[in-house]
Design a protein around this motif. Structure first.
Motif, short mmCIF file in Angstrom:
data_model
loop_
_atom_site.label_atom_id
_atom_site.label_comp_id
_atom_site.label_asym_id
_atom_site.label_seq_id
_atom_site.Cartn_x
_atom_site.Cartn_y
_atom_site.Cartn_z
N GLN A 1 3.83 -6.01 4.40
CA GLN A 1 3.44 -5.11 5.48
C GLN A 1 2.06 -4.50 5.19
OE1 GLN A 1 5.90 -1.67 6.24
NE2 GLN A 1 5.58 -1.70 8.43
N ARG A 2 1.22 -5.23 4.48
CA ARG A 2 -0.15 -4.82 4.19
C ARG A 2 -1.08 -5.97 4.52
NH1 ARG A 2 -0.25 -0.37 0.44
NH2 ARG A 2 -2.52 -0.47 0.61
N TRP A 3 -2.30 -5.65 4.96
CA TRP A 3 -3.31 -6.66 5.22
C TRP A 3 -4.05 -6.92 3.91
CZ3 TRP A 3 -3.34 -10.25 8.39
CH2 TRP A 3 -4.50 -10.91 8.79
N PRO A 4 -4.24 -8.20 3.50
CA PRO A 4 -4.75 -8.49 2.15
C PRO A 4 -6.25 -8.30 1.98
CG PRO A 4 -4.37 -10.51 3.35
CD PRO A 4 -3.88 -9.41 4.24
N TYR A 5 -6.82 -7.33 2.65
CA TYR A 5 -8.23 -7.00 2.52
C TYR A 5 -8.35 -5.48 2.49
CZ TYR A 5 -8.25 -11.79 4.15
OH TYR A 5 -8.00 -13.12 4.29
N GLU A 6 -9.50 -4.99 2.17
CA GLU A 6 -9.65 -3.54 2.03
C GLU A 6 -9.62 -2.83 3.38
OE1 GLU A 6 -13.09 -2.67 -0.23
OE2 GLU A 6 -12.23 -3.36 -2.13
N SER A 7 -10.01 -3.51 4.46
CA SER A 7 -10.05 -2.87 5.77
C SER A 7 -8.68 -2.93 6.43
CB SER A 7 -11.08 -3.57 6.67
OG SER A 7 -12.37 -3.52 6.11
N ASP A 8 -8.30 -1.85 7.12
CA ASP A 8 -7.08 -1.85 7.92
C ASP A 8 -7.29 -2.74 9.14
OD1 ASP A 8 -6.30 -0.01 6.09
OD2 ASP A 8 -6.44 1.72 7.43
N TYR B 1 -4.96 -4.84 12.59
CA TYR B 1 -3.76 -5.26 13.30
C TYR B 1 -2.58 -4.31 13.06
CZ TYR B 1 -6.81 -9.28 12.91
OH TYR B 1 -7.91 -10.10 12.93
N GLY B 2 -2.86 -3.04 12.96
CA GLY B 2 -1.82 -2.05 12.73
C GLY B 2 -1.32 -2.01 11.30
N LEU B 3 -1.94 -2.73 10.38
CA LEU B 3 -1.52 -2.77 8.98
C LEU B 3 -2.56 -2.10 8.09
CD1 LEU B 3 -0.40 -6.52 8.85
CD2 LEU B 3 1.08 -4.52 9.14
N SER B 4 -2.09 -1.46 7.05
CA SER B 4 -2.99 -0.83 6.08
C SER B 4 -3.55 -1.91 5.15
CB SER B 4 -2.24 0.21 5.26
OG SER B 4 -1.74 1.23 6.09
N GLY B 5 -4.83 -1.77 4.80
CA GLY B 5 -5.44 -2.69 3.86
C GLY B 5 -5.09 -2.34 2.42
N LEU B 6 -5.57 -3.15 1.50
CA LEU B 6 -5.33 -2.89 0.08
C LEU B 6 -6.23 -1.76 -0.40
CD1 LEU B 6 -5.15 -6.55 -1.29
CD2 LEU B 6 -3.26 -5.03 -0.68
N PRO B 7 -5.83 -1.06 -1.45
CA PRO B 7 -6.68 0.00 -1.98
C PRO B 7 -8.04 -0.54 -2.40
CG PRO B 7 -4.48 0.12 -2.92
CD PRO B 7 -4.55 -1.16 -2.15
N LYS B 8 -9.08 0.21 -2.16
CA LYS B 8 -10.43 -0.24 -2.47
C LYS B 8 -10.63 -0.33 -3.98
CE LYS B 8 -12.52 1.44 1.79
NZ LYS B 8 -13.60 2.22 2.42
#
Length: 572
Positions: free
Chosen positions: A242-249, A251-258
């Motif tokens: 349930q996370r997007w595999p990039y730093e940017s949020d 499609y309604g998903l949170s990205g990975l921590p920077k």
């Protein structure tokens, strides 16, 4: 590991494949009835820097009710961007819903859109949303495609949590196989986002926007197979975490921590399937990133299909067995409350009476027993009357007692006393709370107010791995022995399962395993009575729901498996 961004999915540049007829960085949505695409300028900004822009072209002035080719009636505009628009429409000839992309004939991308649509239509693979027509007339170019009213975007599915392991496995398997087939025919997608992948009501996964969405945005890639493969890896990553595999949020998903780079899904979320986590990393690994366990990266959909086939097959979960509800004895054993109404046309069996005593000895025995009973009743009545006259009024005469006049064997029952509820708090075993501010509405005496759950995709039984149940802990004020509970529900249907637990506190930190289960029931109606089967003293009682019926969309939530509690009453 190399630093990544959302745009990396669209412009990955690591394979030697030649660009296809329809090249894309971003694409519009095809129709899904309950999930429309939402595009923003900020999302456009994440596309390829080499994307072609339409210049002075402007979208045609169209409106709801406009007809194309005297057949396609436009109903609702779902996207208007970059000189083109996308509509939900009706094919009046075949009486079905369709989707339509429209742009002016002099639009810089009109030629490529027509070519992409016709190429996609020739593929004819049922795993893709089909292009039905591609026409240029009256200074307009329009592409007609399927509209799937029973399908749900992956974006919507992930809004409530990660997919189950088997669902994620099916999604990546079917999407990979479909894209491998498309690339064998020289077609690419180039923007496989969660909004482009749909799950139908039958559980099949379908892809929309093959070639066409890319051509509408005018974005190209020198490595289309690499781009689509990495996009599939991103979809699997999102499905597992349930996370997007990039730093940017996105499609309604949170990205990975920077600053952490690309980390494996099983390092982001506990309990992730190790094989699928590894597969996602093999599809995503490029630009300096390496697979987490040193397997070779997958750079084409065909390689991804092969990698999936080498994995042990993930079987669907076993269906949960629901025990039949226990027999509930009430004080209304006769009439409509005590027996189930016979179905029309069904003959009800009549129990045969026991054989009578036919011999002379039997008849004599009956008369003797009858005489003894009459004598005993007379003696007992005289003694009872004498005792009552001597005792006078008893302290217990003011107590209200409930008797069953129709059940001659039941005698007097214990007094039924209502237990006043002093407070309540929602119990959250896993995930998020439902409606914690509305718990007091379940015992305010007003049946028009209620506490509601959220709408769940799977059901009626809730999934323990995602959310084992929902419920409310009630404070009875002091140690009390609950004998029964009556509960009012908002939604009928197949089916609602409710259990009662005695617990030591109102907090959610107390696990279900440490509580004492005192009663349970399954119903398809809107009222239920739970008779406590294990009498224990407790100040706190948990009302726990583990199955809910399917209900339509209302003002609070969309259609799905959900329930609402209107009234709760406990008696001792």
């Amino acid at each position: 590991m190399a630093e990544r961004s959302t745009a990396a999915v669209d412009v990955a540049d690591n394979s030697g494949d030649e660009p296809l007829t329809a090249k894309a960085d971003q694409s519009t949505s095809d129709g899904v009835a309950q999930n429309r695409e939402r595009e923003t300028d900020s999302e456009e900004a994440q596309g390829s820097g080499g994307a072609e822009r339409p210049g002075k072209a402007s979208p045609p002035e169209l409106h709801s009710g406009h007809k194309l080719a005297r057949r396609y009636r436009l109903e609702e505009c779902v996207t208007r961007l970059d000189g083109f628009s996308s509509w939900r429409a009706v094919d009046e000839k075949l009486r079905r819903a369709v989707g339509v992309h429209l742009l002016p004939a002099d639009h810089p991308r009109a030629r490529s859109v027509l070519a992409a649509a016709r190429s996609s239509a020739l593929l004819g693979d049922p795993r893709f949303v089909q292009v039905l027509d591609a026409v240029e007339e009256n200074d307009l170019v329009y592409v007609v495609h399927e509209w799937l009213p029973d399908a749900t975007e992956l974006t919507t599915l992930l809004a409530s949590g990660p997919l189950q392991v088997h669902d994620a496995y099916q999604m990546v398997s079917q999407v990979s196989q479909a894209m491998a087939a498309a690339h064998r025919e020289g077609l690419a997608h180039l923007r496989l986002t969660p909004g482009a992948v749909l799950r139908t009501s039958s559980g099949q996964w379908r892809i929309r926007g093959l070639a066409v969405n890319a051509a509408l945005r005018g974005i190209s890639s020198d490595t289309p197979q690499r781009t689509d493969t990495e996009a599939i890896g991103a979809l699997l990553y999102a499905a597992l975490t349930q996370r997007w595999p990039y730093e940017s949020d996105a499609y309604g998903l949170s990205g990975l921590p920077k600053g952490v780079g690309l980390i494996a899904p099983d390092q982001v979320r506990a309990g992730v399937h190790r094989g699928l986590s590894e597969l996602a990393m093999r599809a995503l690994a490029n630009d300096g990133a390496t697979a987490s366990r040193h397997e070779s990266p997958c750079t084409t959909p065909e390689e991804l299909v092969k990698a999936i086939s080498e994995m042990p097959r993930i079987r669907p979960p076993e269906p949960a067995f629901t025990a039949p509800p226990e027999y509930q004895r009430t004080t209304y054993q006769q009439g409509t409350y005590g027996r189930q109404a016979p179905r029309p046309g069904v003959t009800q069996p009549v129990p045969a009476p026991p054989p009578p005593l036919q011999s002379r000895t039997g008849k004599a025995l009956k008369w003797a027993v009858s005489a003894l009973l009459i004598a005993a009743l007379g003696l007992g009545s005289w003694q009872l009357a004498d005792a009552l006259m001597d005792r006078g009024k008893s302290d217990d005469t003011k107590q209200t007692q409930t008797t069953d006049g129709n059940d001659k064997n039941s005698g007097n029952t214990k007094p039924v006393k209502p237990i006043a509820i002093q407070g309540a708090q929602e119990y959250v075993a896993k995930g998020d709370a439902q409606a914690p501010d509305d718990v007091d509405k379940t015992y305010d005496g007003d049946s028009s107010t209620y506490w509601r759950t959220k709408s769940f995709i799977d059901g009626p039984e809730m999934k323990p791995s995602f959310k084992p149940g929902v419920g409310i802990v009630y404070d009875l004020g002091s140690q009390r022995t609950v004998s029964a509970a009556s509960i009012g529900l908002r939604y009928p249907g197949d089916h609602t399962t409710i259990s009662l637990y005695a617990t030591d506190s109102m907090g959610s930190s107390t696990s279900l395993d440490s509580m004492t289960k005192i009663g349970t029931v399954t119903t398809t109606g809107t009222t239920v009575k739970i008779t406590v089967t294990k009498k224990v003293k407790s100040q706190y009682v948990l009302l726990w729901i583990t199955a809910m019926p399917h209900a339509d969309t209302d003002q609070y939530s969309g259609s799905g498996y959900k329930q609402a509690i209107t009234d709760v009453k406990f008696t001792s």
